[in-house]
Enzyme design. Structure first.
Site, mmCIF file in Angstrom:
data_model
loop_
_atom_site.group_PDB
_atom_site.id
_atom_site.type_symbol
_atom_site.label_atom_id
_atom_site.label_comp_id
_atom_site.label_asym_id
_atom_site.label_seq_id
_atom_site.Cartn_x
_atom_site.Cartn_y
_atom_site.Cartn_z
ATOM 1 N N ASP A 63 4.575 -11.617 -5.027
ATOM 2 C CA ASP A 63 4.046 -10.333 -5.457
ATOM 3 C C ASP A 63 5.260 -9.431 -5.761
ATOM 4 O O ASP A 63 6.397 -9.792 -5.433
ATOM 5 C CB ASP A 63 3.214 -9.775 -4.287
ATOM 6 C CG ASP A 63 2.848 -8.334 -4.477
ATOM 7 O OD1 ASP A 63 2.247 -8.030 -5.511
ATOM 8 O OD2 ASP A 63 3.169 -7.493 -3.600
ATOM 9 N N ASP A 65 5.287 -5.249 -6.144
ATOM 10 C CA ASP A 65 5.334 -3.945 -5.465
ATOM 11 C C ASP A 65 5.168 -4.091 -3.955
ATOM 12 O O ASP A 65 4.198 -4.700 -3.483
ATOM 13 C CB ASP A 65 4.220 -3.028 -5.999
ATOM 14 C CG ASP A 65 4.473 -2.603 -7.432
ATOM 15 O OD1 ASP A 65 5.530 -2.035 -7.698
ATOM 16 O OD2 ASP A 65 3.601 -2.873 -8.286
ATOM 17 N N GLU A 110 -7.695 0.327 -0.199
ATOM 18 C CA GLU A 110 -6.975 -0.938 -0.420
ATOM 19 C C GLU A 110 -6.480 -1.540 0.905
ATOM 20 O O GLU A 110 -6.544 -2.752 1.112
ATOM 21 C CB GLU A 110 -5.771 -0.704 -1.366
ATOM 22 C CG GLU A 110 -5.017 -1.982 -1.679
ATOM 23 C CD GLU A 110 -3.694 -1.759 -2.418
ATOM 24 O OE1 GLU A 110 -3.288 -0.613 -2.634
ATOM 25 O OE2 GLU A 110 -3.058 -2.769 -2.761
ATOM 26 N N SER A 178 1.999 -9.790 -10.345
ATOM 27 C CA SER A 178 1.865 -8.393 -9.944
ATOM 28 C C SER A 178 0.674 -7.678 -10.567
ATOM 29 O O SER A 178 0.414 -7.789 -11.767
ATOM 30 C CB SER A 178 3.148 -7.641 -10.328
ATOM 31 O OG SER A 178 2.964 -6.261 -10.153
ATOM 32 N N ALA A 179 0.007 -6.896 -9.742
ATOM 33 C CA ALA A 179 -1.065 -6.035 -10.233
ATOM 34 C C ALA A 179 -0.487 -4.698 -10.714
ATOM 35 O O ALA A 179 -1.217 -3.771 -11.048
ATOM 36 C CB ALA A 179 -2.083 -5.802 -9.127
ATOM 37 N N LYS A 227 -6.399 -11.678 -7.864
ATOM 38 C CA LYS A 227 -5.262 -12.501 -8.300
ATOM 39 C C LYS A 227 -5.655 -13.971 -8.438
ATOM 40 O O LYS A 227 -5.047 -14.697 -9.212
ATOM 41 C CB LYS A 227 -4.065 -12.313 -7.358
ATOM 42 C CG LYS A 227 -3.425 -10.932 -7.505
ATOM 43 C CD LYS A 227 -2.098 -10.809 -6.803
ATOM 44 C CE LYS A 227 -1.444 -9.452 -7.116
ATOM 45 N NZ LYS A 227 -0.120 -9.300 -6.516
ATOM 46 N N ASP A 252 2.398 -8.755 0.195
ATOM 47 C CA ASP A 252 2.215 -7.711 1.200
ATOM 48 C C ASP A 252 0.742 -7.378 1.402
ATOM 49 O O ASP A 252 0.408 -6.542 2.248
ATOM 50 C CB ASP A 252 2.977 -6.425 0.826
ATOM 51 C CG ASP A 252 2.289 -5.663 -0.273
ATOM 52 O OD1 ASP A 252 2.242 -6.170 -1.413
ATOM 53 O OD2 ASP A 252 1.768 -4.569 -0.006
HETATM 54 O O1 C5P Z 1 2.857 -5.800 -7.549
HETATM 55 P P1 C5P Z 1 1.587 -5.523 -6.786
HETATM 56 O O2 C5P Z 1 0.516 -6.533 -7.063
HETATM 57 O O3 C5P Z 1 1.830 -5.298 -5.350
HETATM 58 O O4 C5P Z 1 1.076 -4.107 -7.385
HETATM 59 C C1 C5P Z 1 -0.030 -3.452 -6.942
HETATM 60 C C2 C5P Z 1 0.260 -2.298 -6.006
HETATM 61 O O5 C5P Z 1 0.414 -1.095 -6.753
HETATM 62 C C3 C5P Z 1 -0.919 -2.080 -5.101
HETATM 63 O O6 C5P Z 1 -0.648 -2.537 -3.791
HETATM 64 C C4 C5P Z 1 -1.227 -0.580 -5.141
HETATM 65 O O7 C5P Z 1 -1.104 0.053 -3.872
HETATM 66 C C5 C5P Z 1 -0.217 -0.010 -6.093
HETATM 67 N N1 C5P Z 1 -0.856 0.858 -7.099
HETATM 68 C C6 C5P Z 1 -0.333 2.121 -7.315
HETATM 69 N N2 C5P Z 1 -0.907 2.939 -8.261
HETATM 70 C C7 C5P Z 1 -1.960 2.522 -8.972
HETATM 71 C C8 C5P Z 1 -2.490 1.224 -8.779
HETATM 72 C C9 C5P Z 1 -1.890 0.424 -7.816
HETATM 73 O O8 C5P Z 1 0.651 2.501 -6.670
HETATM 74 N N3 C5P Z 1 -2.487 3.325 -9.872
HETATM 75 MG MG MG Z 2 2.214 -5.623 -3.378
#
Ligand code: C5P
Ligand code: MG
Length: 317
Positions: A63, A65, A110, A178-179, A227, A252
């Protein structure tokens, strides 16, 4: 009746013990106070099985972030790829305010330990969809992204350079799943000088028009808890990862555990989970779900030590 003859067994046992010591590489980092393991012996056995198979059988799926990036630094949150976009070069104050309100509403959901992933799913879709719509309305310019990343306090975890360098040296493919926002993620990697050719990325990518203005997001939306869908749909296209049955997975979120669902015929999977926030509430479920849990550990030390051990097989020398 056959009687036991212990004098035969003792030397056999001694030889076996010495052999085990010689063939196993100890990992002192697993004794760090931040490390929790449900079953230490299983972790060690998996690492040694992966070590015997060598770097040629390994792939790493991570992942981004709050896994490859730090969660906090000097008591302040480090921005996610979405939060890096909170810069007046890209979005106005009103949009920034709305994005922060959405974060305050949906981030607690979340990480809420009292809800299941299924219960969280519709809220995640709402969050991501609303934020992406806001970003599109802002007409973000592609040529401003690099400067926004530069001006942000984005930070990879301590020890990141060792991690990326080792994977590149050993020609181990790294899939970053990554999301977050792919374009921003790539720029963070570039500015840290670790966007190497063995790195593959699945993420939410921006779609710019011919003048370089954001008009949509490409492909199917990826959020924290879908995912698995992305893993299954992208598996066939990721040729560099095929024929590598051992997986080191880093995440994480409990949703990150499904990132390896596209790996067919896997032999060994070792999962490392960074428990950054809501530690007491989530500790039990993390220890139940990840093989190794790292509590408020802002470093890549354990991942680097595991990687060093797996890739130190005699086969690679
Ligand atoms: O890379 P990763 O999959 O961890 O990215 C997703 C993270 O980005 C989520 O854990 C979420 O807390 C964060 N997020 C954010 N702002 C958004 C959407 C998601 O900070 N608008
Ligand atoms: Mg993450």
């Amino acid at each position: 009746m056959v009687h036991h003859v212990p004098w035969i067994y003792t030397p056999v046992r001694t030889v076996l013990a010495i052999w085990n010591q010689l063939t196993k590489t100890e990992i002192p980092e697993l004794a760090k106070s931040s490390v929790l393991m449900r079953e230490r012996s299983r972790v060690e056995d998996t690492i040694h099985a992966m070590q015997r198979a060598g770097a040629g059988s390994l792939q790493v799926i991570s992942d981004f972030d709050m896994t490859l990036t730090r969660f906090a630094h000097n008591g302040r949150r480090v921005p996610t790829t979405h939060n890096i976009l909170d810069n007046r070069l890209l979005i106005d104050e009103d949009c920034a305010k709305k994005m922060r309100e959405l974060l305050n509403t949906y981030y607690p959901i979340e990480i809420d330990s009292s809800r299941t992933a299924e219960e969280k799913l519709p809220f995640m879709v709402e969050w991501w969809t609303e934020v992406h719509e806001l970003l599109i309305q802002q007409g973000i310019r592609k040529d401003m992204l690099a400067q926004a990343v530069q001006e942000s306090s984005a930070m990879l975890r301590d020890g990141y350079k060792l991690f990326f360098d080792r994977l590149t040296e050993q020609q181990v493919p790294l899939l970053i799943f990554s999301a977050g926002v792919g374009d921003v993620l790539e720029e963070v990697m570039r500015q840290h000088r670790v966007f190497y050719p063995n790195v593959h990325i699945i993420s939410n990518y921006m779609d710019f028009d011919q003048t370089g203005v954001l008009r949509a997001f490409k492909g199917q939306l990826i959020h924290t808890f879908n995912k698995r869908d992305g893993a299954l749909s992208h598996a066939a296209g990721l040729r560099a990862l095929q024929g590598r049955p051992n997986v080191l997975l880093l995440g994480d979120s409990l949703g990150d555990l499904t990132m390896a669902d596209g790996v067919s015929e896997h032999q060994n999977i070792l999962t490392i989970g960074f428990l950054n926030d809501q530690v007491e509430e989530r500790k039990e479920s993390y220890v139940d779900s990840f093989d190794i849990v790292l509590v408020r550990d802002e470093t890549m030390d354990v991942a680097n030590a595991v990687l060093r051990c797996i890739t130190s097989s005699r086969r690679n020398k």
